[in-house]
Design a protein around this motif. Sequence first.
Motif, PDB file in Angstrom:
ATOM      1  N   SER A 268      48.814 -17.827  39.548  1.00 43.57           N
ATOM      2  CA  SER A 268      48.835 -16.819  38.486  1.00 43.57           C
ATOM      3  C   SER A 268      50.278 -16.543  38.087  1.00 43.57           C
ATOM      4  N   GLY A 269      50.436 -15.926  36.933  1.00 42.17           N
ATOM      5  CA  GLY A 269      51.753 -15.462  36.525  1.00 42.17           C
ATOM      6  C   GLY A 269      52.447 -16.330  35.508  1.00 42.17           C
ATOM      7  N   SER A 270      52.012 -17.561  35.349  1.00 49.30           N
ATOM      8  CA  SER A 270      52.638 -18.449  34.381  1.00 49.30           C
ATOM      9  C   SER A 270      51.652 -19.531  34.002  1.00 49.30           C
ATOM     10  N   THR A 271      52.021 -20.398  33.112  1.00 45.66           N
ATOM     11  CA  THR A 271      51.119 -21.440  32.655  1.00 45.66           C
ATOM     12  C   THR A 271      50.965 -22.505  33.732  1.00 45.66           C
TER      13      THR A 271
ATOM     14  N   ASN B  18      43.026 -22.485  36.957  1.00 50.51           N
ATOM     15  CA  ASN B  18      44.352 -22.298  37.562  1.00 50.51           C
ATOM     16  C   ASN B  18      44.313 -22.529  39.069  1.00 50.51           C
ATOM     17  N   THR B  19      43.628 -23.560  39.476  1.00 49.74           N
ATOM     18  CA  THR B  19      43.395 -23.787  40.890  1.00 49.74           C
ATOM     19  C   THR B  19      43.608 -25.250  41.250  1.00 49.74           C
ATOM     20  N   VAL B  20      44.196 -25.456  42.414  1.00 42.97           N
ATOM     21  CA  VAL B  20      44.326 -26.787  42.985  1.00 42.97           C
ATOM     22  C   VAL B  20      43.568 -26.805  44.305  1.00 42.97           C
ATOM     23  N   TYR B  21      42.942 -27.932  44.591  1.00 42.07           N
ATOM     24  CA  TYR B  21      42.099 -28.064  45.772  1.00 42.07           C
ATOM     25  C   TYR B  21      42.618 -29.171  46.685  1.00 42.07           C
TER      26      TYR B  21
END
Length: 124
Positions: free
Chosen positions: A25-28, A77-80
Amino acid sequence: QVQVIESGGGLVQAGGSLRISCAASGSTFSNYAMGWFRQAPGKEREFVAAISRSGGSTDYADSVKGRFAISRDDAKNTVYLQMNSLKLEDTALYYCAAARTRFAVTIPKVFDYWGQGTQVTVSS
């Protein structure tokens, strides 16, 4: 600036599977390449996996190649990190990190933002 928070760690038996996540979160989010690192007690932090900004390129440590898979979902906005065929030596605190580059980088000092980690423990 980016904040990253890992989740999904836990206790799993050897040979089992686990998927850990990292929410940013917080940026692109799509402006950042992402990586996973781990640190076992008494050992140095080591590279595990990385994915490029576009998601089209990945890189893995030899020790996890063929067992782990990194992926990203820019809509969430997630990496797994999908971890299969887990071994006792995979036990560690797993960190997520974001780098302001388009490449799948493996060097810790290239990464600008780090999470607090999620513990993965593999039991026999």
